[in-house]
Design an enzyme around this catalytic site. Structure first.
Site, mmCIF file in Angstrom:
data_model
loop_
_atom_site.group_PDB
_atom_site.id
_atom_site.type_symbol
_atom_site.label_atom_id
_atom_site.label_comp_id
_atom_site.label_asym_id
_atom_site.label_seq_id
_atom_site.Cartn_x
_atom_site.Cartn_y
_atom_site.Cartn_z
ATOM 1 N NE ARG A 44 -3.827 1.909 2.695
ATOM 2 C CZ ARG A 44 -3.658 3.005 3.440
ATOM 3 N NH1 ARG A 44 -2.534 3.222 4.068
ATOM 4 N NH2 ARG A 44 -4.642 3.880 3.532
ATOM 5 C CB SER A 113 -12.048 -1.318 2.115
ATOM 6 O OG SER A 113 -10.672 -1.392 1.899
ATOM 7 C CE LYS A 142 -7.868 4.150 4.734
ATOM 8 N NZ LYS A 142 -9.112 4.907 4.650
HETATM 9 N N1 3NM Z 1 -7.493 0.738 6.335
HETATM 10 P P1 3NM Z 1 -2.722 0.179 11.716
HETATM 11 S S1 3NM Z 1 -7.523 1.329 8.802
HETATM 12 C C1 3NM Z 1 -5.105 0.796 5.725
HETATM 13 O O1 3NM Z 1 -10.469 1.095 8.239
HETATM 14 C C2 3NM Z 1 -6.179 0.919 6.698
HETATM 15 O O2 3NM Z 1 -10.246 0.419 6.194
HETATM 16 C C3 3NM Z 1 -8.327 0.939 7.353
HETATM 17 O O3 3NM Z 1 -3.187 0.712 10.295
HETATM 18 C C4 3NM Z 1 -9.793 0.814 7.267
HETATM 19 O O4 3NM Z 1 -2.675 -1.283 11.652
HETATM 20 C C5 3NM Z 1 -6.022 1.246 8.034
HETATM 21 O O5 3NM Z 1 -1.352 0.776 11.885
HETATM 22 C C6 3NM Z 1 -4.741 1.494 8.731
HETATM 23 O O6 3NM Z 1 -3.686 0.714 12.726
HETATM 24 C C7 3NM Z 1 -4.430 0.432 9.768
#
Ligand code: 3NM
Ligand code: MG
Length: 494
Positions: A44, A113, A142
């Site tokens: 990503r 997603s 995010k």
């Molecule tokens: N998508 P971490 S949250 C890439 O809610 C991504 O769809 C999300 O990062 C969604 O594991 C997210 O560091 C980031 O919290 C997740």
């Protein structure tokens, strides 16, 4: 060709921004993470230009591909096409599913997603190969996440998927998931008809000081969360455990199989194997009481189970003790497929091909933990199966995922046949959970070890003699409690 089978258990999503990656080298981090047990990688990168992304994706694919770990590209379908990796992941603001499918063709994986029941159902109806459901928790990785679902929001989505006929679509959750909360998220989000297949993480691995260790820890947590489901499946299905075993453990192994909820049959005769193989169970070949006649029974039974695609567990008892045993191991490995090979250090070394002389069938240990891990993963990759090396610490591998289980008690080593009965327990688990044989073997080893600890801790147990009935009782108690939804006993070590 078709889509490759994917294990979504520990799903790494990368991030190339300085806030997460820092000064780290993305390829080195992914290589370490895959070594640690990551089962799926999504590249990503929201900021880099086309050429940099293609170049990085190629280097990542060179790391993941030899290990059979799929590489998916976030959003950029053109990059996936150019690199020839296994697929893409598309968000709600990216390309429509059908357009991506038209571009990629039927053999690529397309994940979508979803942050709500509506989005999840729409993606499944469109044909998504899996869903990434989030955000579970608020996350600095995010900042534009729309909804914070929490485990209860995940549960609502999973229930809706199951009741709409999409129970078979794999799901992972994402957002603020890490080694400390992964097990709880998986357990707390589970519904009677659908559970998450795994967790997706960014910072928990990319920003970790030791990405391999972070991946290993996540793998252990994810497997631990799934173990009760395997034990419950054995209790519900009561699969046949067909044992061709030694004369010392017949009765003990049958009682242990009954305690975990399996249906044992101790049947040596080659002429029966074809009929028994059709009953949906699993076979144990335990070569403890070796004879020329038994070898023919082993070969016929393995052939029968292989022919119908039912699992076979091999327990190469005393593999290095005699020339006949060493030769029998070779003959068996070359004539059929074993889904799980379980043995002590000397036995597994002999199966691997080392010429070592064992004194009897008792276990001795000389390898370090990293040497054991290398041995089981190399052998598992060679045999395309799961290898379980038992000892004070059990070391298990399917060639890509390697883990240790520290549960157990010294009384197990003072009672004859306990190792053999573990083979029987594993056969029941693999029969009930053939889709993830490493998980099945881990479930067997963990249940076995935890039951031993609980039995040894009982007031009336004063030694190996009183331990045996208590051990059978504790296996039974774990099975009953787990079948009723109690997961508190699950204390599998990391
Ligand atoms: N998508 P971490 S949250 C890439 O809610 C991504 O769809 C999300 O990062 C969604 O594991 C997210 O560091 C980031 O919290 C997740
Ligand atoms: Mg996106």
């Amino acid at each position: 060709m078709g889509k490759p089978p994917v294990n979504y258990g520990v799903y790494l999503v990368t991030d190339s921004t300085p806030a997460i990656l820092g000064t780290g080298d993305l390829c080195a981090i992914v290589a370490a993470a895959v070594r640690g047990g990551v089962t799926c990688v999504q590249y990503r990168d929201k900021h880099s230009g086309h050429d940099v992304v293609v170049d990085t994706a190629r280097r990542l694919h060179a790391i993941t591909r030899p290990l059979g770990v799929p590489l998916l590209i976030n959003d950029r379908v053109d990059v996936a096409l150019e690199v020839g990796c296994e697929g893409v992941h598309i968000g709600q603001d990216d390309m429509e599913y059908q357009q991506a499918r038209n571009l990629l063709g039927p053999d690529k994986i397309i994940g979508v997603s979803a942050g709500s029941i509506q989005e999840a159902l729409k993606a499944c109806e469109a044909g998504a190969d899996y869903l990434g459901i989030g955000a579970v928790f608020a996350t600095p990785t995010k900042k534009d996440t729309k909804t914070i679902l929490g485990p209860s929001g995940l549960r609502s989505i999973l229930s809706a998927l199951a009741s709409s006929g999409h129970a078979a679509v794999p799901t992972v959750c994402i957002g603020g998931v890490n080694g400390s909360n992964a097990r709880a998220v998986l357990v707390d989000s589970s519904t009677p008809t659908k559970t998450l297949d795994g967790v997706a993480v960014v910072s928990a691995i990319v920003a970790a000081p030791d990405p391999a260790a972070a991946a290993r820890h996540l793998l252990a947590e994810v497997l631990a969360a799934k173990v009760p489901g395997v034990i419950r499946a054995v209790a519900h299905l009561s699969p046949l455990s067909h044992n061709i075993t030694n004369m010392v453990v017949q009765n003990f192994a049958a009682n242990i199989a009954l305690a975990v909820g399996a249906s044992p049959i101790m049947a040596n005769e080659a002429a029966e194997a074809e009929d028994l193989a059709k009953l949906g169970g699993a076979l144990v070949i335990n070569m403890g009481s070796l004879s020329k006649g038994q070898i023919n029974n082993y070969l016929a039974a393995v052939k029968a189970y292989n022919a119908v695609g039912r699992p076979v567990v091999f327990d190469p008892v005393g593999a290095g003790a005699s020339a006949l045993r060493r030769q029998t191991v070779k003959d068996l490995l070359s004539s059929g497929h074993f889904d799980v090979i379980k043995g002590n250090e000397g036995e597994i070394q002999t199966v691997y091909g080392a010429t070592i002389t064992q004194k009897g069938v008792d276990s001795t240990s000389s390898l370090t933990l990293p040497q054991k891990a290398a041995l089981v993963s190399t052998l598992a990759r060679r045999e395309n199966n799961v290898v379980v090396l038992t000892g004070v610490t059990d070391v298990l591998s399917d060639g890509t995922r390697t883990l240790r289980i520290d549960n157990g008690h010294e009384y197990l080593g003072m009672v004859t046949g306990t190792g053999c009965t573990l083979g029987t327990v594993i056969s029941a688990m693999v029969a009930a959970c053939p889709g993830d044989k490493l998980l099945a073997a881990a479930a067997g080893a963990a249940m076995f070890g935890v039951a031993a600890e609980m039995a040894a801790g009982r007031a009336e147990v004063r030694g190996p003699g009183t331990f045996v009935p208590a051990f059978i009782d504790e296996l039974y108690a774990i099975r009953k409690a787990t079948a009723e939804g109690d997961m508190r006993w699950m204390v599998m070590a990391k």
